[in-house]
Design a protein around this motif. Structure first.
Motif, PDB file in Angstrom:
ATOM      1  N   VAL A  61     -59.350 -38.340  61.605  1.00 25.74           N
ATOM      2  CA  VAL A  61     -60.612 -38.127  62.302  1.00 25.74           C
ATOM      3  C   VAL A  61     -60.655 -38.926  63.605  1.00 25.74           C
ATOM      4  O   VAL A  61     -61.184 -38.470  64.621  1.00 25.74           O
ATOM      5  N   ARG A  62     -60.038 -40.114  63.578  1.00 25.31           N
ATOM      6  CA  ARG A  62     -60.064 -40.978  64.760  1.00 25.31           C
ATOM      7  C   ARG A  62     -58.957 -40.687  65.762  1.00 25.31           C
ATOM      8  O   ARG A  62     -58.813 -41.405  66.747  1.00 25.31           O
ATOM      9  N   GLY A  63     -58.131 -39.652  65.513  1.00 20.50           N
ATOM     10  CA  GLY A  63     -57.165 -39.268  66.534  1.00 20.50           C
ATOM     11  C   GLY A  63     -55.723 -39.164  66.110  1.00 20.50           C
ATOM     12  O   GLY A  63     -54.866 -38.760  66.902  1.00 20.50           O
ATOM     13  N   LEU A  64     -55.388 -39.521  64.863  1.00 18.10           N
ATOM     14  CA  LEU A  64     -54.007 -39.433  64.418  1.00 18.10           C
ATOM     15  C   LEU A  64     -53.500 -37.994  64.439  1.00 18.10           C
ATOM     16  O   LEU A  64     -52.315 -37.738  64.645  1.00 18.10           O
ATOM     17  N   GLY A  65     -54.407 -37.049  64.261  1.00 14.61           N
ATOM     18  CA  GLY A  65     -54.007 -35.640  64.268  1.00 14.61           C
ATOM     19  C   GLY A  65     -53.377 -35.209  65.579  1.00 14.61           C
ATOM     20  O   GLY A  65     -52.488 -34.354  65.610  1.00 14.61           O
ATOM     21  N   VAL A  66     -53.807 -35.798  66.690  1.00 14.41           N
ATOM     22  CA  VAL A  66     -53.238 -35.471  67.997  1.00 14.41           C
ATOM     23  C   VAL A  66     -51.766 -35.852  68.047  1.00 14.41           C
ATOM     24  O   VAL A  66     -50.917 -35.122  68.561  1.00 14.41           O
ATOM     25  N   VAL A  67     -51.459 -37.015  67.488  1.00 12.79           N
ATOM     26  CA  VAL A  67     -50.071 -37.482  67.435  1.00 12.79           C
ATOM     27  C   VAL A  67     -49.214 -36.535  66.612  1.00 12.79           C
ATOM     28  O   VAL A  67     -48.098 -36.175  67.000  1.00 12.79           O
ATOM     29  N   LEU A  68     -49.734 -36.093  65.462  1.00 10.75           N
ATOM     30  CA  LEU A  68     -48.979 -35.191  64.597  1.00 10.75           C
ATOM     31  C   LEU A  68     -48.766 -33.831  65.256  1.00 10.75           C
ATOM     32  O   LEU A  68     -47.731 -33.197  65.052  1.00 10.75           O
ATOM     33  N   ASP A  69     -49.738 -33.366  66.035  1.00 12.20           N
ATOM     34  CA  ASP A  69     -49.577 -32.091  66.743  1.00 12.20           C
ATOM     35  C   ASP A  69     -48.421 -32.157  67.739  1.00 12.20           C
ATOM     36  O   ASP A  69     -47.711 -31.170  67.960  1.00 12.20           O
ATOM     37  N   ARG A  70     -48.227 -33.326  68.320  1.00 16.02           N
ATOM     38  CA  ARG A  70     -47.172 -33.488  69.324  1.00 16.02           C
ATOM     39  C   ARG A  70     -45.818 -33.779  68.676  1.00 16.02           C
ATOM     40  O   ARG A  70     -44.783 -33.635  69.332  1.00 16.02           O
ATOM     41  N   PRO A  78     -44.392 -32.468  65.389  1.00 16.24           N
ATOM     42  CA  PRO A  78     -44.429 -31.695  64.142  1.00 16.24           C
ATOM     43  C   PRO A  78     -43.333 -32.081  63.156  1.00 16.24           C
ATOM     44  O   PRO A  78     -43.471 -31.842  61.969  1.00 16.24           O
ATOM     45  N   ILE A  79     -42.237 -32.678  63.662  1.00 16.19           N
ATOM     46  CA  ILE A  79     -41.160 -33.081  62.765  1.00 16.19           C
ATOM     47  C   ILE A  79     -41.628 -34.115  61.752  1.00 16.19           C
ATOM     48  O   ILE A  79     -41.099 -34.211  60.642  1.00 16.19           O
ATOM     49  N   VAL A  80     -42.654 -34.875  62.133  1.00 20.08           N
ATOM     50  CA  VAL A  80     -43.181 -35.897  61.230  1.00 20.08           C
ATOM     51  C   VAL A  80     -43.733 -35.260  59.960  1.00 20.08           C
ATOM     52  O   VAL A  80     -43.521 -35.763  58.847  1.00 20.08           O
ATOM     53  N   LEU A  81     -44.435 -34.132  60.097  1.00 21.98           N
ATOM     54  CA  LEU A  81     -44.982 -33.448  58.931  1.00 21.98           C
ATOM     55  C   LEU A  81     -43.871 -32.934  58.027  1.00 21.98           C
ATOM     56  O   LEU A  81     -43.997 -32.944  56.797  1.00 21.98           O
TER      57      LEU A  81
END
Length: 209
Positions: free
Chosen positions: A60-69, A71-74
């Protein structure tokens, strides 16, 4: 703080459905309830809420932006979760499959399996694909819950801290009932092996999905 009540009710419903449906957490909780009992599994349940709460807050605080950039992390998290589930299934099934004496809590020759601790269950959420799917869905779908990010995070955390343990608890009680009904040596092996099989099935479905 202004909260959209209709969005809040929709979110609560989502949190309930997401928490009560089968998944790695619930399969592991049920297996732990069957093998170790209710009291020993409670730290596992609270660890789920704690770990998921921290993850959700970060998204919610912004980690999702990092994951979008990145995708290999997921992908790494997905296969890490599969490996952990497979390992957990093996650790649970190994005593039951042994020819040695099978005792309570899956012990053989003094080697006693144990349930996850609060910290272990919390850390597992970070490699639990279903938890990531839920968290990502929540942050996008319920962005209108409150105007400010920290307010949305606080509301979501409070909801999941109440709902998730109750839902996980139903699986715990189901597992405990199975453990009680199948408490003999032979059926005890069957019960624990079946729980391990369900965990392994969860890992397989994640890998295929």
């Amino acid at each position: 703080m202004t909260v959209d009540i209709s969005v809040l009710l929709a979110f609560v419903y989502f949190a309930f459905v997401a928490s009560i449906t089968p998944g790695p957490n619930n399969m592991m909780v049920m297996a732990s309830g069957a093998a170790f009992g209710v009291r020993a599994t409670l730290p596992h349940i609270f660890g789920i809420a704690f770990g998921f709460g921290i993850m959700l807050s970060g998204l919610v605080r912004g980690l999702g932006v990092v994951l979008d950039r990145l995708p290999i992390v997921l992908g790494i998290l997905k296969w890490g979760g599969v490996a952990w589930l497979a390992y957990t299934a093996w650790q649970l099934a190994r005593p039951a499959l042994s020819r040695s004496a099978f005792g309570k809590a899956g012990s053989t020759n003094g080697a006693v399996a144990r349930p996850l601790t609060l910290i272990e269950a919390a850390l597992f959420q970070w490699i639990n694909p279903k938890a990531w799917t839920m968290a990502v869905a929540v942050t996008g779908a319920y962005a209108d819950l409150a105007e400010v990010a920290w307010q949305r995070a606080a509301i979501m955390l409070c909801a999941f801290f109440v709902i998730a343990p109750l839902c996980n608890g139903t699986w715990l009680l189901a597992g405990r009932a199975i453990g009680t009904l199948l408490s003999s040596d032979v059926w005890g092996r069957v019960a624990v092996s079946a729980m391990a099989g369900l965990i392994l099935l969860s890992a397989t479905l994640i890998a295929l999905g």
